[in-house]
Structures are given as C-alpha cells and as structure tokens.
Design a protein around this motif. Sequence first.
Motif, PDB file in Angstrom:
ATOM      1  N   ASP A 182      89.105 187.640 -72.833  1.00 56.86           N
ATOM      2  CA  ASP A 182      88.526 186.592 -74.138  1.00 56.86           C
ATOM      3  C   ASP A 182      88.323 185.096 -73.598  1.00 56.86           C
ATOM      4  OD1 ASP A 182      90.647 185.994 -72.356  1.00 56.86           O
ATOM      5  OD2 ASP A 182      91.763 185.431 -74.007  1.00 56.86           O
ATOM      6  N   ALA A 183      88.104 184.692 -72.349  1.00 57.25           N
ATOM      7  CA  ALA A 183      87.494 183.695 -71.599  1.00 57.25           C
ATOM      8  C   ALA A 183      86.508 184.028 -70.977  1.00 57.25           C
ATOM      9  CB  ALA A 183      87.855 183.624 -70.404  1.00 57.25           C
ATOM     10  N   LEU A 184      85.504 185.228 -71.299  1.00 52.74           N
ATOM     11  CA  LEU A 184      84.511 185.096 -71.128  1.00 52.74           C
ATOM     12  C   LEU A 184      83.383 185.666 -72.428  1.00 52.74           C
ATOM     13  CD1 LEU A 184      82.084 185.750 -68.210  1.00 52.74           C
ATOM     14  CD2 LEU A 184      82.955 187.938 -68.307  1.00 52.74           C
ATOM     15  N   GLY A 185      83.581 187.464 -72.841  1.00 53.79           N
ATOM     16  CA  GLY A 185      83.342 187.365 -74.392  1.00 53.79           C
ATOM     17  C   GLY A 185      82.146 188.151 -73.494  1.00 53.79           C
ATOM     18  N   CYS A 186      80.343 187.739 -74.532  1.00 52.61           N
ATOM     19  CA  CYS A 186      79.583 188.712 -73.221  1.00 52.61           C
ATOM     20  C   CYS A 186      78.800 187.837 -72.980  1.00 52.61           C
ATOM     21  CB  CYS A 186      79.167 189.275 -74.656  1.00 52.61           C
ATOM     22  SG  CYS A 186      79.638 191.026 -75.575  1.00 52.61           S
ATOM     23  N   THR A 187      79.348 186.978 -72.282  1.00 51.30           N
ATOM     24  CA  THR A 187      78.518 186.015 -71.465  1.00 51.30           C
ATOM     25  C   THR A 187      78.615 186.922 -70.256  1.00 51.30           C
ATOM     26  OG1 THR A 187      79.446 183.357 -72.136  1.00 51.30           O
ATOM     27  CG2 THR A 187      78.208 183.785 -69.617  1.00 51.30           C
ATOM     28  N   VAL A 188      77.419 186.628 -69.476  1.00 57.03           N
ATOM     29  CA  VAL A 188      76.742 188.044 -68.280  1.00 57.03           C
ATOM     30  C   VAL A 188      76.098 186.774 -66.729  1.00 57.03           C
ATOM     31  CG1 VAL A 188      74.883 189.144 -66.956  1.00 57.03           C
ATOM     32  CG2 VAL A 188      75.106 189.159 -69.720  1.00 57.03           C
ATOM     33  N   LEU A 189      77.912 187.561 -65.929  1.00 54.56           N
ATOM     34  CA  LEU A 189      77.526 186.426 -64.689  1.00 54.56           C
ATOM     35  C   LEU A 189      76.627 186.956 -64.050  1.00 54.56           C
ATOM     36  CD1 LEU A 189      80.982 185.903 -64.948  1.00 54.56           C
ATOM     37  CD2 LEU A 189      79.573 184.339 -66.104  1.00 54.56           C
ATOM     38  N   GLY A 190      76.183 185.948 -63.112  1.00 54.45           N
ATOM     39  CA  GLY A 190      75.383 186.741 -61.532  1.00 54.45           C
ATOM     40  C   GLY A 190      76.952 186.827 -60.794  1.00 54.45           C
ATOM     41  N   LYS A 191      75.732 186.981 -59.654  1.00 55.56           N
ATOM     42  CA  LYS A 191      76.855 187.687 -58.308  1.00 55.56           C
ATOM     43  C   LYS A 191      77.752 186.069 -58.127  1.00 55.56           C
ATOM     44  CE  LYS A 191      73.618 190.541 -55.780  1.00 55.56           C
ATOM     45  NZ  LYS A 191      73.096 190.455 -55.452  1.00 55.56           N
ATOM     46  N   ARG A 192      78.743 186.590 -56.968  1.00 59.15           N
ATOM     47  CA  ARG A 192      79.309 185.537 -56.681  1.00 59.15           C
ATOM     48  C   ARG A 192      78.681 184.032 -55.749  1.00 59.15           C
ATOM     49  NH1 ARG A 192      83.667 184.824 -52.362  1.00 59.15           N
ATOM     50  NH2 ARG A 192      85.090 183.707 -52.934  1.00 59.15           N
ATOM     51  N   GLU A 193      78.530 182.920 -55.969  1.00 59.69           N
ATOM     52  CA  GLU A 193      78.288 181.550 -55.733  1.00 59.69           C
ATOM     53  C   GLU A 193      78.760 180.594 -55.038  1.00 59.69           C
ATOM     54  OE1 GLU A 193      74.659 179.564 -57.629  1.00 59.69           O
ATOM     55  OE2 GLU A 193      75.207 180.895 -59.085  1.00 59.69           O
ATOM     56  N   THR A 194      78.725 179.592 -54.741  1.00 56.79           N
ATOM     57  CA  THR A 194      78.935 178.467 -54.726  1.00 56.79           C
ATOM     58  C   THR A 194      77.635 176.962 -54.761  1.00 56.79           C
ATOM     59  OG1 THR A 194      80.546 179.023 -52.413  1.00 56.79           O
ATOM     60  CG2 THR A 194      79.689 176.538 -52.591  1.00 56.79           C
ATOM     61  N   ILE A 195      78.747 176.026 -55.554  1.00 61.22           N
ATOM     62  CA  ILE A 195      78.034 175.152 -56.287  1.00 61.22           C
ATOM     63  C   ILE A 195      78.572 173.914 -55.350  1.00 61.22           C
ATOM     64  CG2 ILE A 195      76.710 176.322 -57.755  1.00 61.22           C
ATOM     65  CD1 ILE A 195      78.758 175.406 -59.735  1.00 61.22           C
ATOM     66  N   SER A 196      78.076 172.781 -55.323  1.00 63.17           N
ATOM     67  CA  SER A 196      78.639 171.337 -55.023  1.00 63.17           C
ATOM     68  C   SER A 196      77.715 170.520 -56.127  1.00 63.17           C
ATOM     69  CB  SER A 196      77.891 171.228 -53.686  1.00 63.17           C
ATOM     70  OG  SER A 196      78.772 172.371 -52.659  1.00 63.17           O
ATOM     71  N   GLY A 197      78.886 169.370 -56.633  1.00 62.98           N
ATOM     72  CA  GLY A 197      78.723 167.768 -56.773  1.00 62.98           C
ATOM     73  C   GLY A 197      79.727 167.323 -57.739  1.00 62.98           C
ATOM     74  N   VAL A 198      79.241 166.580 -58.753  1.00 68.12           N
ATOM     75  CA  VAL A 198      80.527 165.691 -59.280  1.00 68.12           C
ATOM     76  C   VAL A 198      80.735 166.577 -60.317  1.00 68.12           C
ATOM     77  CG1 VAL A 198      80.957 163.491 -59.908  1.00 68.12           C
ATOM     78  CG2 VAL A 198      79.154 163.607 -58.236  1.00 68.12           C
ATOM     79  N   VAL A 199      82.285 167.175 -60.019  1.00 65.92           N
ATOM     80  CA  VAL A 199      83.133 167.319 -61.231  1.00 65.92           C
ATOM     81  C   VAL A 199      83.613 166.539 -62.329  1.00 65.92           C
ATOM     82  CG1 VAL A 199      85.269 169.042 -61.616  1.00 65.92           C
ATOM     83  CG2 VAL A 199      83.581 170.029 -60.614  1.00 65.92           C
ATOM     84  N   PHE A 200      83.143 166.050 -63.057  1.00 67.21           N
ATOM     85  CA  PHE A 200      83.511 165.383 -64.640  1.00 67.21           C
ATOM     86  C   PHE A 200      84.710 165.814 -65.402  1.00 67.21           C
ATOM     87  CE2 PHE A 200      79.779 163.684 -63.166  1.00 67.21           C
ATOM     88  CZ  PHE A 200      79.392 162.857 -62.619  1.00 67.21           C
ATOM     89  N   CYS A 258      77.504 194.722 -74.094  1.00 66.11           N
ATOM     90  CA  CYS A 258      78.132 194.091 -74.752  1.00 66.11           C
ATOM     91  C   CYS A 258      78.946 193.867 -76.147  1.00 66.11           C
ATOM     92  CB  CYS A 258      78.544 192.814 -73.952  1.00 66.11           C
ATOM     93  SG  CYS A 258      79.936 191.902 -73.858  1.00 66.11           S
ATOM     94  N   THR A 259      77.124 193.600 -77.094  1.00 65.80           N
ATOM     95  CA  THR A 259      77.560 193.095 -78.094  1.00 65.80           C
ATOM     96  C   THR A 259      77.448 194.640 -79.279  1.00 65.80           C
ATOM     97  OG1 THR A 259      75.528 191.438 -77.290  1.00 65.80           O
ATOM     98  CG2 THR A 259      75.431 192.171 -79.790  1.00 65.80           C
TER      99      THR A 259
END
Length: 215
Positions: A95-113, A79-80
């Motif tokens: 444009d929101a991602l750029g060259c940020t590499v993403l992993g597989k689709r997953e689910t995370i839980s927690g407190v969203v601030f 990408c670079t």
Amino acid sequence: MGGFETVSFWGDDWRKLTLRGKNHSAAIAPIADFGTLRQVDEMIRLRPHTALLVLTALLALLAAAFYAANRAKALSVLCTVGFPNLSRPAQVPVDALGCTVLGKRETISGVVFSSDHGSSIATKEGARPISVWLGSDYPRLTRQIARSRSDYCVSGATARLVGWRSQIPGRFGHMGFADEQFYVEQIATVERLPKWVVAQVAKDRTWCHETPSAR
C-alpha cells in the motif's frame, strides 16, 4: 460453378479442382494414410491450438523486447492493468508503493529535511528535492533533526540513505512537490547540517529569532 471434388483422402491421391467444367489437378498436398477418419479429425482440431501457441509465443517475444527497451514503463503497465508491482522490494509495503516502479538498490547522500508534511532530501545546493519515504523511526536522524531545529530553526540533517528510487516521474510528497521519491531501507550515516544550509539561515534572520546569527 467451380468447386472442390474430393477423390480420396488416402494414399498418394490428390484433390482435384473443377473450374468452369474443366478438371485441373490442384496439388494442395498429399494426405498421409492416417488409418481412420478420427485421426484426420483430431489433426484438424489441433490446428487452432497450434495457432494459439504461435500467437502466444509472438506476444511473449514482443513483451520481452518491450521490457528490455523500457523496463520501468513495462512494469508500470503491468501493474496498472492488475498485476503485482514486480519492482517492489519486500521491505516496502504494497500500500505504500502502489504502482510506483523502483530501480535497483542504491545509496544517496544529501540534506534530509523534515516537516509536518513529510520528509525530503536535497542531494546538493539548489537541487530539486526528492520526496523521502522512511517507513519507520530512525532515532539518530530524529535526534540530529531536533538539534538542528534548536540551533538554526531548520529541521534537517546530513544523511546517507540506502534504498530504492522511483523510475518514472510523478507527483510525490505533499501536494506533489517532488517528481521523485526515495524509499529508505536504512540510514547509513547521520551528521550535522552542511555549511551551505547554515549560511542560508544566517543571511535571513526571519528564519528564527533564536538562531545563533540572530542573537
């Protein structure tokens, strides 16, 4: 001075090597009967292309080995240097991602601030926050955050997020406060703030003069 003396290109004849006035048979290779000089010339011209194909194949093998060993780094390098980000899901704009590499689709839980500077999620008490890219409005989350702000002066909610997490540490969110970012595809559940967040607010009355603990 030594040199090559070509006797014949045809049949089973050999090239002879002349060194210091003496003739020595140099069995380089018998050249087959091609019939015409043009065929010999075409064979010679094909050799650079063959070398190029071999080199390309070797590079492809090296690239495959590098990708297998470190997928994220390999995609980041590609990408670079100008290739598309091959880890980008269709739901995330370029444009929101750029060259940020993403992993597989997953689910995370927690407190969203939520704040004026963006959103983040803490997966457990004391955990380093992960920057959150929402991409669109989520009414259930917005309503619960507004309720928490009214009750505790904390703009947050417990949520289960479905999406993709960044694979290479970086500087994400406002002023790079997080080294990870989670790109949300959907929000599976939204609930009230957990007890540990409410307990932190109750210990510090400066959070808000209108919190239940301060009344």
